[in-house]
Motif scaffolding. Structure first.
Motif, PDB file in Angstrom:
ATOM      1  N   PHE A  42       0.831  -1.199   0.000  1.00  0.00           N
ATOM      2  CA  PHE A  42       0.000   0.000   0.000  1.00  0.00           C
ATOM      3  C   PHE A  42       0.867   1.251   0.000  1.00  0.00           C
ATOM      4  O   PHE A  42       0.581   2.217  -0.678  1.00  0.00           O
ATOM      5  CB  PHE A  42      -0.956   0.021   1.198  1.00  0.00           C
ATOM      6  CG  PHE A  42      -2.143  -0.863   0.999  1.00  0.00           C
ATOM      7  CD1 PHE A  42      -3.059  -0.605  -0.009  1.00  0.00           C
ATOM      8  CD2 PHE A  42      -2.346  -1.966   1.810  1.00  0.00           C
ATOM      9  CE1 PHE A  42      -4.153  -1.429  -0.209  1.00  0.00           C
ATOM     10  CE2 PHE A  42      -3.435  -2.786   1.612  1.00  0.00           C
ATOM     11  CZ  PHE A  42      -4.340  -2.517   0.605  1.00  0.00           C
TER      12      PHE A  42
ATOM     13  N   ALA B 163       2.275   1.865  -3.370  1.00  0.00           N
ATOM     14  CA  ALA B 163       1.295   2.306  -4.353  1.00  0.00           C
ATOM     15  C   ALA B 163       1.111   3.813  -4.376  1.00  0.00           C
ATOM     16  O   ALA B 163       0.532   4.340  -5.304  1.00  0.00           O
ATOM     17  CB  ALA B 163      -0.043   1.632  -4.088  1.00  0.00           C
TER      18      ALA B 163
ATOM     19  N   PHE C  60      -4.754   7.204  -0.468  1.00  0.00           N
ATOM     20  CA  PHE C  60      -5.453   5.969  -0.173  1.00  0.00           C
ATOM     21  C   PHE C  60      -6.967   6.176  -0.217  1.00  0.00           C
ATOM     22  O   PHE C  60      -7.716   5.380   0.285  1.00  0.00           O
ATOM     23  CB  PHE C  60      -5.059   5.455   1.217  1.00  0.00           C
ATOM     24  CG  PHE C  60      -3.616   5.088   1.274  1.00  0.00           C
ATOM     25  CD1 PHE C  60      -3.164   3.929   0.686  1.00  0.00           C
ATOM     26  CD2 PHE C  60      -2.699   5.918   1.887  1.00  0.00           C
ATOM     27  CE1 PHE C  60      -1.835   3.590   0.731  1.00  0.00           C
ATOM     28  CE2 PHE C  60      -1.371   5.579   1.933  1.00  0.00           C
ATOM     29  CZ  PHE C  60      -0.933   4.416   1.348  1.00  0.00           C
TER      30      PHE C  60
ATOM     31  N   ARG D 192     -10.616   7.708  -2.354  1.00  0.00           N
ATOM     32  CA  ARG D 192     -11.272   8.151  -3.582  1.00  0.00           C
ATOM     33  C   ARG D 192     -11.934   9.505  -3.343  1.00  0.00           C
ATOM     34  O   ARG D 192     -12.571  10.054  -4.214  1.00  0.00           O
ATOM     35  CB  ARG D 192     -12.335   7.140  -4.019  1.00  0.00           C
ATOM     36  CG  ARG D 192     -11.806   5.792  -4.378  1.00  0.00           C
ATOM     37  CD  ARG D 192     -11.370   5.672  -5.793  1.00  0.00           C
ATOM     38  NE  ARG D 192     -12.409   6.115  -6.692  1.00  0.00           N
ATOM     39  CZ  ARG D 192     -12.157   6.580  -7.890  1.00  0.00           C
ATOM     40  NH1 ARG D 192     -10.950   6.658  -8.333  1.00  0.00           N
ATOM     41  NH2 ARG D 192     -13.133   6.958  -8.675  1.00  0.00           N
TER      42      ARG D 192
ATOM     43  N   ARG E 111      -5.239   1.475  -9.295  1.00  0.00           N
ATOM     44  CA  ARG E 111      -5.401   2.478  -8.231  1.00  0.00           C
ATOM     45  C   ARG E 111      -5.439   3.844  -8.896  1.00  0.00           C
ATOM     46  O   ARG E 111      -4.915   4.018  -9.991  1.00  0.00           O
ATOM     47  CB  ARG E 111      -4.211   2.472  -7.267  1.00  0.00           C
ATOM     48  CG  ARG E 111      -4.102   1.273  -6.382  1.00  0.00           C
ATOM     49  CD  ARG E 111      -2.956   1.418  -5.407  1.00  0.00           C
ATOM     50  NE  ARG E 111      -2.888   2.720  -4.775  1.00  0.00           N
ATOM     51  CZ  ARG E 111      -3.541   3.063  -3.668  1.00  0.00           C
ATOM     52  NH1 ARG E 111      -4.317   2.201  -3.084  1.00  0.00           N
ATOM     53  NH2 ARG E 111      -3.414   4.261  -3.148  1.00  0.00           N
ATOM     54  N   LYS E 112      -5.993   4.808  -8.194  1.00  0.00           N
ATOM     55  CA  LYS E 112      -6.011   6.169  -8.721  1.00  0.00           C
ATOM     56  C   LYS E 112      -4.590   6.636  -9.004  1.00  0.00           C
ATOM     57  O   LYS E 112      -4.311   7.270 -10.012  1.00  0.00           O
ATOM     58  CB  LYS E 112      -6.693   7.105  -7.722  1.00  0.00           C
ATOM     59  CG  LYS E 112      -6.795   8.524  -8.198  1.00  0.00           C
ATOM     60  CD  LYS E 112      -7.506   9.385  -7.179  1.00  0.00           C
ATOM     61  CE  LYS E 112      -7.568  10.817  -7.648  1.00  0.00           C
ATOM     62  NZ  LYS E 112      -8.174  11.673  -6.639  1.00  0.00           N
ATOM     63  N   ASP E 113      -3.677   6.332  -8.103  1.00  0.00           N
ATOM     64  CA  ASP E 113      -2.270   6.680  -8.282  1.00  0.00           C
ATOM     65  C   ASP E 113      -1.438   5.401  -8.181  1.00  0.00           C
ATOM     66  O   ASP E 113      -1.054   4.990  -7.092  1.00  0.00           O
ATOM     67  CB  ASP E 113      -1.831   7.694  -7.226  1.00  0.00           C
ATOM     68  CG  ASP E 113      -0.451   8.247  -7.503  1.00  0.00           C
ATOM     69  OD1 ASP E 113       0.174   7.843  -8.499  1.00  0.00           O
ATOM     70  OD2 ASP E 113       0.012   9.075  -6.717  1.00  0.00           O
ATOM     71  N   PRO E 114      -1.169   4.750  -9.319  1.00  0.00           N
ATOM     72  CA  PRO E 114      -0.466   3.474  -9.286  1.00  0.00           C
ATOM     73  C   PRO E 114       1.045   3.579  -9.060  1.00  0.00           C
ATOM     74  O   PRO E 114       1.712   2.567  -8.910  1.00  0.00           O
ATOM     75  CB  PRO E 114      -0.764   2.881 -10.666  1.00  0.00           C
ATOM     76  CG  PRO E 114      -0.970   4.073 -11.539  1.00  0.00           C
ATOM     77  CD  PRO E 114      -1.607   5.116 -10.662  1.00  0.00           C
TER      78      PRO E 114
ATOM     79  N   ASP F 151      -7.780   3.449 -12.817  1.00  0.00           N
ATOM     80  CA  ASP F 151      -7.989   2.928 -11.468  1.00  0.00           C
ATOM     81  C   ASP F 151      -8.999   1.786 -11.449  1.00  0.00           C
ATOM     82  O   ASP F 151      -9.116   1.078 -10.461  1.00  0.00           O
ATOM     83  CB  ASP F 151      -8.377   4.022 -10.476  1.00  0.00           C
ATOM     84  CG  ASP F 151      -9.751   4.638 -10.715  1.00  0.00           C
ATOM     85  OD1 ASP F 151     -10.491   4.178 -11.609  1.00  0.00           O
ATOM     86  OD2 ASP F 151     -10.076   5.590  -9.994  1.00  0.00           O
TER      87      ASP F 151
ATOM     88  N   CYS G 175     -12.142   1.708 -11.217  1.00  0.00           N
ATOM     89  CA  CYS G 175     -13.110   1.838 -10.123  1.00  0.00           C
ATOM     90  C   CYS G 175     -14.450   1.191 -10.454  1.00  0.00           C
ATOM     91  O   CYS G 175     -15.256   0.958  -9.568  1.00  0.00           O
ATOM     92  CB  CYS G 175     -13.281   3.297  -9.716  1.00  0.00           C
ATOM     93  SG  CYS G 175     -13.937   4.355 -11.023  1.00  0.00           S
TER      94      CYS G 175
ATOM     95  N   ARG H 147     -13.329  -4.616  -6.293  1.00  0.00           N
ATOM     96  CA  ARG H 147     -11.996  -4.454  -5.690  1.00  0.00           C
ATOM     97  C   ARG H 147     -11.242  -5.783  -5.628  1.00  0.00           C
ATOM     98  O   ARG H 147     -10.046  -5.837  -5.846  1.00  0.00           O
ATOM     99  CB  ARG H 147     -12.146  -3.832  -4.293  1.00  0.00           C
ATOM    100  CG  ARG H 147     -10.847  -3.371  -3.736  1.00  0.00           C
ATOM    101  CD  ARG H 147     -10.410  -2.084  -4.449  1.00  0.00           C
ATOM    102  NE  ARG H 147      -9.036  -1.797  -4.101  1.00  0.00           N
ATOM    103  CZ  ARG H 147      -8.158  -1.288  -4.910  1.00  0.00           C
ATOM    104  NH1 ARG H 147      -8.497  -0.951  -6.131  1.00  0.00           N
ATOM    105  NH2 ARG H 147      -6.920  -1.054  -4.543  1.00  0.00           N
TER     106      ARG H 147
ATOM    107  N   SER I 257      -3.553  -8.024  -9.947  1.00  0.00           N
ATOM    108  CA  SER I 257      -2.476  -7.033  -9.993  1.00  0.00           C
ATOM    109  C   SER I 257      -1.270  -7.512  -9.208  1.00  0.00           C
ATOM    110  O   SER I 257      -1.351  -8.443  -8.410  1.00  0.00           O
ATOM    111  CB  SER I 257      -2.966  -5.680  -9.467  1.00  0.00           C
ATOM    112  OG  SER I 257      -3.403  -5.786  -8.139  1.00  0.00           O
TER     113      SER I 257
END
Length: 187
Positions: A20, A23, A27, A29, A86-89, A120, A122, A126, A133
């Protein structure tokens, strides 16, 4: 026997926490935190990778899902996927990113979906994202994780399809796979 179970559980918790952290900073959204990604990444320099890491013509690859079936420390794999899940990988200050399986549907593939961060995924469950991944990290000659952010380095960006040739890290777990990248091909 109890000590072994506790030790394995502790390692699982530690590695999950590390993934985490790898990543990135965000963390959530929650849109009120959207600007923190930029702040977080601006605090850290870009990662410096050797030019010979980025190549063309790596050959036939396997999917992230297939790679996860071969998640044994020391295995050399050539895996294809997209930078996302993820939004920010990208990690803020570590040369690493999340590689998602091509079977994960990103929001840009859904007609009429105008998600600003389609990579991400979304729109997916999940669990499917987590199961499809893995973490990709870049080590220096001393087997130490390279510091710095990878976003923008040699064209790496969220959503980009890539092939990664690498070796499964000794800290890789069945549900938290990590590959130490040797070569990368952008597609």
């Amino acid at each position: 026997m109890t000590f072994m179970k506790e030790n394995t559980f502790a390692k699982l918790i530690l590695l999950s926490t590390a993934l985490f952290v790898l990543a990135g900073c965000d963390f959530s959204r929650n849109e009120s935190y959207a600007h923190e990604d930029e702040i977080c990444h601006d605090k850290f320099p870009k990662a410096k990778l050797s030019d010979n890491i980025f190549v063309n013509g790596l050959g036939t690859s396997i999917s992230v899902l297939e790679a996860r079936e071969q998640n044994t420390a020391g295995n050399k794999l050539l895996v294809e996927g997209f930078i996302g899940g993820r939004k920010d990988p990208f990690s803020a200050n570590r040369a690493s990113f999340i590689l998602g399986d091509i079977s994960i549907e990103t929001c840009d593939k859904i007609p009429g979906d105008n998600c600003p961060t389609p990579w991400d995924a979304c729109c997916e469950e999940r669990k499917k994202i987590l199961d499809g991944s893995l973490g990709v990290q870049f080590l220096d000659n001393n087997a130490t994780l390279i510091h710095g952010n990878l976003e923008g380095v040699k064209g790496l960006e969220p959503g980009l399809k890539v092939k990664v040739m690498g070796i499964v890290d000794k800290q890789s777990l069945q549900n938290a796979m990590i590959i130490n990248a040797i070569r990368v091909e952008t597609l």
